[in-house]
Design an enzyme around this catalytic site. Sequence first.
Site, mmCIF file in Angstrom:
data_model
loop_
_atom_site.group_PDB
_atom_site.id
_atom_site.type_symbol
_atom_site.label_atom_id
_atom_site.label_comp_id
_atom_site.label_asym_id
_atom_site.label_seq_id
_atom_site.Cartn_x
_atom_site.Cartn_y
_atom_site.Cartn_z
ATOM 1 N N ASP A 14 1.073 -1.287 0.003
ATOM 2 C CA ASP A 14 0.123 -0.098 0.049
ATOM 3 C C ASP A 14 0.895 1.190 0.134
ATOM 4 O O ASP A 14 1.726 1.284 0.894
ATOM 5 C CB ASP A 14 -0.899 -0.096 1.334
ATOM 6 C CG ASP A 14 -2.008 1.019 1.148
ATOM 7 O OD1 ASP A 14 -2.011 1.682 0.142
ATOM 8 O OD2 ASP A 14 -2.632 1.250 2.343
ATOM 9 N N ASP A 108 -2.747 2.388 -6.010
ATOM 10 C CA ASP A 108 -1.976 2.643 -4.876
ATOM 11 C C ASP A 108 -1.697 1.414 -4.029
ATOM 12 O O ASP A 108 -0.999 1.307 -3.065
ATOM 13 C CB ASP A 108 -2.074 3.877 -3.976
ATOM 14 C CG ASP A 108 -3.433 3.953 -3.280
ATOM 15 O OD1 ASP A 108 -4.488 3.063 -3.856
ATOM 16 O OD2 ASP A 108 -3.657 4.584 -2.392
ATOM 17 N N GLU A 109 -2.449 0.087 -4.491
ATOM 18 C CA GLU A 109 -2.456 -0.827 -3.619
ATOM 19 C C GLU A 109 -2.638 -2.164 -4.522
ATOM 20 O O GLU A 109 -3.513 -2.024 -5.257
ATOM 21 C CB GLU A 109 -3.327 -0.832 -2.229
ATOM 22 C CG GLU A 109 -4.550 -1.034 -2.693
ATOM 23 C CD GLU A 109 -5.702 -0.940 -1.401
ATOM 24 O OE1 GLU A 109 -5.293 -1.768 -0.179
ATOM 25 O OE2 GLU A 109 -6.625 -0.203 -1.353
#
Length: 366
Positions: A14, A108-109
């Site tokens: 993350d 983003d993850e």
Amino acid sequence: MPFSFPLRKIIHVDMDAFYASVEQHDHPELRGKPVAVGGGSKRGVVTAASYEARKFGVRSAMSGIIAQRNCPELIFVKPRFDRYKEISQQVRNVFFEFTDLVEPLSLDEAYLDVTENKKGNPSATLIAQEIRKKILVKTGLTASAGISINKFIAKVASDYNKPNGQKTVNPEEVIPFLEALDIRKFYGVGKVTAEKMYQLGIFTGLDLKSKSLEFLQTHFGKSGRYYFDVVRGIHLSPVKPHRTPKSVGAERTFSENLSSEVFMLERLEHIAHELERRLLKNKVAGKTITLKIKYSDFTLHTRSKTLPYFVASKELILETAKELLYQQELENSVRLLGISLANLNTEKRKKLVDDAPVLVQLKFDL
């Protein structure tokens, strides 16, 4: 501790305050200052906040006005999604150096299955460290990671040592880790569900584990089985490199509140057109149409209808959206409308057990 189900080596990576961190990286004058991406206009909503801003209670999805009130020194910047996508691809390229089993959740993850990996490294913990170092070198940004035997625990663990940290939950640590966990930290337990659990005397994983399956299904319906399993470390969902969307939607926030249904119908037509474009792009159709209404006081209501056939055309979507709009009298002026389509023709029903053979592992190092 022996487990009678397949154990994997899963990493959840993350990025730390991704959008805001990108802005601070690209604009050195913003470093160390409270930054909010989005939310700058009169009716703007914060998309992301830097850690400096979070100290003042600024959060994503917060009204820009409230964010400014919480943090008078807050600096608003316009989002640059093309830039975020560019860096996201750089990060994913790092993932693919280690495994092809990468399941992105957003820009983003992502989940990574490194049970068998391209480096031949048996330690998922060391792999996570190397991934985070490479991301920092290539992008100048930090990432946090969680490492464990399944996706659920890895995701919970990735939030433990943020920012720029990681946590490994080894097999023998899984049950004690989950039992001590605050119920609000359980992935899938939102604010409303947490309040309901509090009323039922459920505050920690141990409290949740003490409840029977029948009790949980009575109070939480289908989610009851999920809560019963995950608190026991059971989460069989594999990392899926090609995730199919469960729903497709489009929405718009208006510069001025709408109180006339005539104006709302006009906006719904534009939203339905955008939704049709997205459905065609993804080559999907669906049966369940949901109308999302956010009032001027920020309360959110949804109304849904499931059709007996799959739809993807603007005309059919709009027809049902209109029906849902008139289904109930509006309670206030409206600041946002959205339409989404679920129950897609690409969905596959989840299997109760994984295809992999059942294993009993007495030693499984992460």
